[in-house]
Design a protein around this motif. Structure first.
Motif, PDB file in Angstrom:
ATOM      1  N   THR A 100     -37.358  52.612  -2.091  1.00 44.63           N
ATOM      2  CA  THR A 100     -36.923  51.826  -0.124  1.00 44.63           C
ATOM      3  C   THR A 100     -35.649  53.188  -0.063  1.00 44.63           C
ATOM      4  O   THR A 100     -35.001  52.998  -0.589  1.00 44.63           O
ATOM      5  N   PRO A 101     -36.085  52.602   1.348  1.00 40.57           N
ATOM      6  CA  PRO A 101     -35.027  53.731   2.303  1.00 40.57           C
ATOM      7  C   PRO A 101     -33.099  53.270   2.093  1.00 40.57           C
ATOM      8  O   PRO A 101     -33.924  51.790   2.163  1.00 40.57           O
ATOM      9  N   LYS A 102     -32.476  53.394   1.642  1.00 39.48           N
ATOM     10  CA  LYS A 102     -31.092  53.277   1.513  1.00 39.48           C
ATOM     11  C   LYS A 102     -31.221  52.163   2.469  1.00 39.48           C
ATOM     12  O   LYS A 102     -29.940  50.882   2.128  1.00 39.48           O
ATOM     13  N   VAL A 103     -30.827  52.609   4.131  1.00 39.79           N
ATOM     14  CA  VAL A 103     -30.726  51.651   5.042  1.00 39.79           C
ATOM     15  C   VAL A 103     -31.239  50.778   4.591  1.00 39.79           C
ATOM     16  O   VAL A 103     -30.462  48.586   5.539  1.00 39.79           O
ATOM     17  N   ILE A 104     -32.567  50.667   4.270  1.00 45.28           N
ATOM     18  CA  ILE A 104     -33.194  49.225   4.969  1.00 45.28           C
ATOM     19  C   ILE A 104     -32.906  48.130   3.206  1.00 45.28           C
ATOM     20  O   ILE A 104     -32.185  47.030   3.210  1.00 45.28           O
ATOM     21  N   ALA A 105     -32.994  48.535   2.282  1.00 46.85           N
ATOM     22  CA  ALA A 105     -32.380  48.095   1.221  1.00 46.85           C
ATOM     23  C   ALA A 105     -31.059  47.561   1.494  1.00 46.85           C
ATOM     24  O   ALA A 105     -30.748  46.734   0.450  1.00 46.85           O
ATOM     25  N   ALA A 106     -30.263  48.272   1.736  1.00 48.24           N
ATOM     26  CA  ALA A 106     -28.760  47.832   2.136  1.00 48.24           C
ATOM     27  C   ALA A 106     -28.497  46.383   3.055  1.00 48.24           C
ATOM     28  O   ALA A 106     -28.346  45.930   3.340  1.00 48.24           O
ATOM     29  N   ARG A 107     -29.630  46.935   3.783  1.00 49.61           N
ATOM     30  CA  ARG A 107     -29.293  45.816   5.338  1.00 49.61           C
ATOM     31  C   ARG A 107     -29.826  44.182   4.278  1.00 49.61           C
ATOM     32  O   ARG A 107     -29.728  43.255   4.756  1.00 49.61           O
ATOM     33  N   ASP A 108     -30.925  44.869   3.161  1.00 44.46           N
ATOM     34  CA  ASP A 108     -31.614  43.328   3.187  1.00 44.46           C
ATOM     35  C   ASP A 108     -30.316  41.961   2.040  1.00 44.46           C
ATOM     36  O   ASP A 108     -30.247  41.254   2.384  1.00 44.46           O
ATOM     37  N   GLU A 109     -30.009  43.432   1.188  1.00 44.18           N
ATOM     38  CA  GLU A 109     -28.816  42.741   0.069  1.00 44.18           C
ATOM     39  C   GLU A 109     -27.954  42.444   1.205  1.00 44.18           C
ATOM     40  O   GLU A 109     -26.939  41.106   1.029  1.00 44.18           O
ATOM     41  N   LEU A 110     -27.256  43.319   1.902  1.00 45.31           N
ATOM     42  CA  LEU A 110     -26.136  42.416   2.752  1.00 45.31           C
ATOM     43  C   LEU A 110     -26.091  41.711   3.928  1.00 45.31           C
ATOM     44  O   LEU A 110     -25.722  40.925   3.894  1.00 45.31           O
ATOM     45  N   LEU A 111     -27.650  40.659   4.226  1.00 41.90           N
ATOM     46  CA  LEU A 111     -27.995  40.027   4.968  1.00 41.90           C
ATOM     47  C   LEU A 111     -28.047  38.907   3.430  1.00 41.90           C
ATOM     48  O   LEU A 111     -27.493  37.346   4.719  1.00 41.90           O
TER      49      LEU A 111
END
Length: 331
Positions: free
Chosen positions: A78-89
């Motif tokens: 998973t692209p890092k920004v996508i993984a981070a976005r999903d976890e942050l939300l």
């Protein structure tokens, strides 16, 4: 009880400072060890919006120190920004997040980050930092440097019209020419670097007074220093001197060796998914397609192609070796 009750009770922030924090947009350049820690902290602190940029995807070796990522993210590449976005939300549903699976250069900064109130360095890349530094001082947006390797850490705020810039003081920074990939890093060093980055970030976002210092140390040997640097300005500095030229905002190259990764990045002539998959099919090259990139092999070298044409050639030791793979593919 209000969500930010404990933060508001802290006299350094208070209700006025918390109100200010909740109105702010922060850009984070690099969503690795430094970027995931600071994104997590700032999301929980209540910032209005985060803008995230990173050119890479999650790997299993990231999980030891890069928060927000899981084994499933590594399995799925998973692209890092996508993984981070999903976890942050999952942490905060009302957080606004904008993501870019891109190489961070001057055009991207100018297009996507000009409305930020603060920029956080999570890049682990000297050229990106020089570009970030020029962008910061040209557009009057403060940024916070961070670095860690082995058991050492460093952090420093750079504030236009208040402090000398990164270019002026980089000769005084602790030597960070080693990389995590070659000599390793432990998570406590990451935590200290990002704790100081987050401390400076909260002060700036809450519009509280900042005492800028270059902070560095070694968590393993318990050494720590905090050095003032206000007198390090250079009048001839190309970024913050009397006649700034901001030279790194003119840099447009994307071909580069990724620090410590045995990976070279290129800009390919193919920019669309269907173009690439048709091209690979004519060459009888098998490929794995995801919503974000296409993965395939050229002479046993893993290659990752991202929408827009950015290309990563893995398992190469030099730019020349990467170029050989590139030219075998595109001629």
């Amino acid at each position: 009880m209000k969500r930010y009750d404990r933060q508001e009770k802290f006299k350094g922030i208070g209700s006025r400072g918390q109100t200010s924090i909740t109105e702010k947009t922060v850009g984070i350049i690099g969503i690795g060890a430094l970027g995931t820690h600071t994104a997590n902290t700032l999301a929980r602190a209540g910032v209005k919006k985060l803008i995230l940029v990173d050119r890479d995807y999650v790997e299993i070796s990231n999980l030891q120190r890069q928060t927000l990522f899981t084994e499933q993210h590594a399995t799925d590449l998973t692209p890092k920004v996508i993984a981070a976005r999903d976890e942050l939300l999952r942490i905060r549903a009302d957080l606004q997040i904008e993501t870019y699976i891109e190489h961070c250069d001057a055009p991207l900064l100018e297009a996507a980050f000009s409305a930020c109130d603060l920029l956080i360095d999570g890049s682990d890349n000297f050229d990106v930092r020089l570009t970030l530094n020029d962008f910061s001082y040209r557009y009057q947006i403060p940024w916070i440097y961070g670095a860690c390797v082995e058991s050492t850490y460093a952090a420093c705020p750079f504030i236009p019209d208040v402090t000398p810039c990164f270019r002026c003081v980089m000769g005084r920074l602790p030597v960070m020419n080693r990389t995590c990939d070659t000599v390793g890093v432990i998570e406590p060093a990451v935590s200290l670097a990002t704790s100081f980055q987050a401390m400076y970030a909260l002060k700036i976002l809450a519009e509280e007074p900042v005492d800028p210092r270059l902070i560095f140390g070694d968590v393993w040997t318990l050494e720590h220093s905090a050095m003032k640097f206000s007198r390090m300005s250079e009048m001839i500095c190309e970024t913050c001197g009397a006649n700034p030229t901001y030279p790194h905002l003119e840099t447009r190259t994307i071909q580069t060796m990724l620090c410590g990764r045995d990976t070279v990045q290129f800009a390919s002539p193919v920019t669309e998914f269907t173009q690439l998959t048709t091209f690979l099919s004519t060459l009888n090259i098998n490929y794995q397609e995801t919503p974000y990139f296409v993965r395939f092999f050229v002479n046993d070298k893993p290659v990752i192609w991202f929408k827009g044409g950015r290309l990563l050639v893995h398992d190469v030791k030099t730019v020349a070796e990467g170029q050989k793979v590139y030219y075998q593919l595109f001629g």
